[in-house]
Motif scaffolding. Structure first.
Motif, PDB file in Angstrom:
ATOM      1  N   ASN A   9      -2.776  -6.028   6.381  1.00 30.05           N
ATOM      2  CA  ASN A   9      -3.694  -5.688   4.844  1.00 30.05           C
ATOM      3  C   ASN A   9      -4.318  -4.217   5.721  1.00 30.05           C
ATOM      4  OD1 ASN A   9      -3.249  -8.522   3.556  1.00 30.05           O
ATOM      5  ND2 ASN A   9      -4.089  -9.513   5.116  1.00 30.05           N
ATOM      6  N   LEU A  10      -4.732  -3.717   5.552  1.00 26.28           N
ATOM      7  CA  LEU A  10      -4.769  -2.463   6.064  1.00 26.28           C
ATOM      8  C   LEU A  10      -4.385  -1.505   5.285  1.00 26.28           C
ATOM      9  CD1 LEU A  10      -4.549  -1.604  10.063  1.00 26.28           C
ATOM     10  CD2 LEU A  10      -6.359  -2.188   9.205  1.00 26.28           C
ATOM     11  N   ASP A  11      -5.361  -0.877   4.644  1.00 32.38           N
ATOM     12  CA  ASP A  11      -5.455  -0.370   3.461  1.00 32.38           C
ATOM     13  C   ASP A  11      -5.269   1.296   4.372  1.00 32.38           C
ATOM     14  OD1 ASP A  11      -7.708   1.344   4.064  1.00 32.38           O
ATOM     15  OD2 ASP A  11      -8.771   0.179   2.392  1.00 32.38           O
ATOM     16  N   ARG A  12      -4.711   2.570   3.310  1.00 32.69           N
ATOM     17  CA  ARG A  12      -3.973   3.705   4.157  1.00 32.69           C
ATOM     18  C   ARG A  12      -5.211   4.583   5.073  1.00 32.69           C
ATOM     19  NH1 ARG A  12      -2.599   6.694  -0.360  1.00 32.69           N
ATOM     20  NH2 ARG A  12      -4.274   7.604  -0.395  1.00 32.69           N
ATOM     21  N   PRO A  13      -6.514   4.180   4.517  1.00 36.49           N
ATOM     22  CA  PRO A  13      -7.931   5.164   5.216  1.00 36.49           C
ATOM     23  C   PRO A  13      -7.513   4.027   6.319  1.00 36.49           C
ATOM     24  CG  PRO A  13      -8.199   4.739   2.984  1.00 36.49           C
ATOM     25  CD  PRO A  13      -7.212   4.627   2.738  1.00 36.49           C
ATOM     26  N   ASN A  35       0.805  -1.054   0.127  1.00 36.14           N
ATOM     27  CA  ASN A  35       0.108  -0.265  -0.157  1.00 36.14           C
ATOM     28  C   ASN A  35       1.134   1.205   0.143  1.00 36.14           C
ATOM     29  OD1 ASN A  35      -2.594  -1.318   0.315  1.00 36.14           O
ATOM     30  ND2 ASN A  35      -2.068  -1.874   1.726  1.00 36.14           N
ATOM     31  N   PHE A  36       2.220   0.815   0.468  1.00 32.72           N
ATOM     32  CA  PHE A  36       2.670   2.304   0.423  1.00 32.72           C
ATOM     33  C   PHE A  36       4.531   2.427   0.183  1.00 32.72           C
ATOM     34  CE2 PHE A  36       0.100   1.683   4.659  1.00 32.72           C
ATOM     35  CZ  PHE A  36      -0.279   2.443   3.889  1.00 32.72           C
ATOM     36  N   GLN A  37       4.837   1.223  -1.223  1.00 34.88           N
ATOM     37  CA  GLN A  37       5.401   1.396  -2.066  1.00 34.88           C
ATOM     38  C   GLN A  37       5.837   2.463  -2.953  1.00 34.88           C
ATOM     39  OE1 GLN A  37       5.278  -3.143  -3.794  1.00 34.88           O
ATOM     40  NE2 GLN A  37       5.821  -3.307  -2.200  1.00 34.88           N
ATOM     41  N   ASN A  38       5.240   2.760  -3.266  1.00 27.02           N
ATOM     42  CA  ASN A  38       5.517   3.806  -4.743  1.00 27.02           C
ATOM     43  C   ASN A  38       5.737   5.147  -3.652  1.00 27.02           C
ATOM     44  OD1 ASN A  38       2.852   5.588  -4.973  1.00 27.02           O
ATOM     45  ND2 ASN A  38       2.080   3.056  -5.294  1.00 27.02           N
ATOM     46  N   PRO A  39       6.317   6.014  -4.247  1.00 24.78           N
ATOM     47  CA  PRO A  39       6.364   7.636  -3.803  1.00 24.78           C
ATOM     48  C   PRO A  39       4.780   8.249  -3.797  1.00 24.78           C
ATOM     49  CG  PRO A  39       8.021   6.922  -5.695  1.00 24.78           C
ATOM     50  CD  PRO A  39       7.334   6.164  -5.575  1.00 24.78           C
ATOM     51  N   ILE A  40       5.096   8.520  -4.221  1.00 27.92           N
ATOM     52  CA  ILE A  40       3.854   9.430  -4.735  1.00 27.92           C
ATOM     53  C   ILE A  40       2.266   8.517  -3.149  1.00 27.92           C
ATOM     54  CG2 ILE A  40       0.914   9.626  -5.891  1.00 27.92           C
ATOM     55  CD1 ILE A  40       2.884   9.641  -8.361  1.00 27.92           C
ATOM     56  N   ALA A  41       2.515   6.733  -3.374  1.00 25.97           N
ATOM     57  CA  ALA A  41       1.414   6.960  -2.135  1.00 25.97           C
ATOM     58  C   ALA A  41       1.684   7.090  -0.330  1.00 25.97           C
ATOM     59  CB  ALA A  41       1.066   4.882  -2.626  1.00 25.97           C
ATOM     60  N   LEU A  42       3.664   7.577   0.069  1.00 27.65           N
ATOM     61  CA  LEU A  42       3.771   6.954   1.040  1.00 27.65           C
ATOM     62  C   LEU A  42       3.814   8.708   1.390  1.00 27.65           C
ATOM     63  CD1 LEU A  42       5.940   5.629   3.143  1.00 27.65           C
ATOM     64  CD2 LEU A  42       7.996   6.963   1.325  1.00 27.65           C
ATOM     65  N   ARG A  43       3.750   9.540  -0.058  1.00 30.25           N
ATOM     66  CA  ARG A  43       4.123  10.537   0.203  1.00 30.25           C
ATOM     67  C   ARG A  43       1.956  11.671   0.294  1.00 30.25           C
ATOM     68  NH1 ARG A  43       7.255  11.862  -4.391  1.00 30.25           N
ATOM     69  NH2 ARG A  43       5.444  12.109  -5.530  1.00 30.25           N
ATOM     70  N   ALA A  44       1.702  10.644   0.228  1.00 33.03           N
ATOM     71  CA  ALA A  44       0.042  11.136   0.830  1.00 33.03           C
ATOM     72  C   ALA A  44      -0.169  10.571   1.958  1.00 33.03           C
ATOM     73  CB  ALA A  44      -0.719  10.161  -0.171  1.00 33.03           C
TER      74      ALA A  44
END
Length: 202
Positions: free
Chosen positions: A45-49, A4-13
């Protein structure tokens, strides 16, 4: 962290959401971020929200207990693993743990150290969540010496199957190990009776 947080955009969000959360609950972004690692390590398995919502709940619970969110989360998650708490049951489990912190006369960090020290004993004794937390609350509410109270409970857990210890409980403190119908008393029942007996001796 994970997929859920592998790419830089997701991590920044995710970072932005943590910073926003730090303006809504009285914990710094750094401490919230550290707490997120404890949550994700247990529930990958938790997503960001979902992660943000759990962080919010942990933050509010930690605040109510006058505790640090990262420390409170780490200790609660550690206990959740011991009792095999499922993700859907985590909020109610968190509330029970928080109530135990409030009962303790010592600081939350000292009570938490007791939690951590007892994990092996809990597993060996096959205690239910309710029985352990109730007994732990009782014994921590009797003294500000959290370490001493923890050691007493640890000793009790180790000796509940020892015939000599059970006999001493019966002879010295007039505490029966079994109920009137022949069933085993819960740990909390024994701890409560022992606490009353000890008060009567002072």
């Amino acid at each position: 962290l994970d997929k859920n947080f592998q790419n830089p955009i997701a991590l920044r969000a995710f970072t932005a959401e943590i910073k926003k959360l730090s303006t809504e609950i009285p914990h710094t972004a750094d401490r919230i971020a550290e707490a997120s690692f404890s949550i994700k390590s247990a529930f990958s398995n938790l997503d960001r929200p979902q992660t943000i919502e759990f962080l919010r709940q942990f933050g509010l619970a930690a605040t109510a207990s006058n505790a640090d969110i990262a420390e409170f989360t780490k200790n609660t998650i550690a206990l959740a693993k011991v009792f095999k708490v499922e993700m859907k049951d985590l909020p109610s489990f968190m509330a029970k743990v928080n109530a135990t912190f409030k009962q303790g006369l010592a600081s939350d960090s000292e009570v938490a150290q007791g939690f951590n020290k007892l994990t092996t004993s809990i597993q060996a004794a096959k205690l239910s969540t309710e029985d352990f937390l109730a007994a732990f609350s009782t014994i921590q509410s009797t003294t500000a010496d959290a370490a001493g109270a923890t050691t007493n409970l640890q000793n009790a857990l180790a000796k509940l199957g020892d015939a000599k210890y059970i006999k001493a409980l019966e002879q010295v403190f007039n505490i029966e190990r079994f109920t009137k119908d022949g069933g085993l008393k819960s740990l909390n029942e024994i701890v409560n009776e022992l606490a009353k007996s000890l008060k009567g001796l002072t």
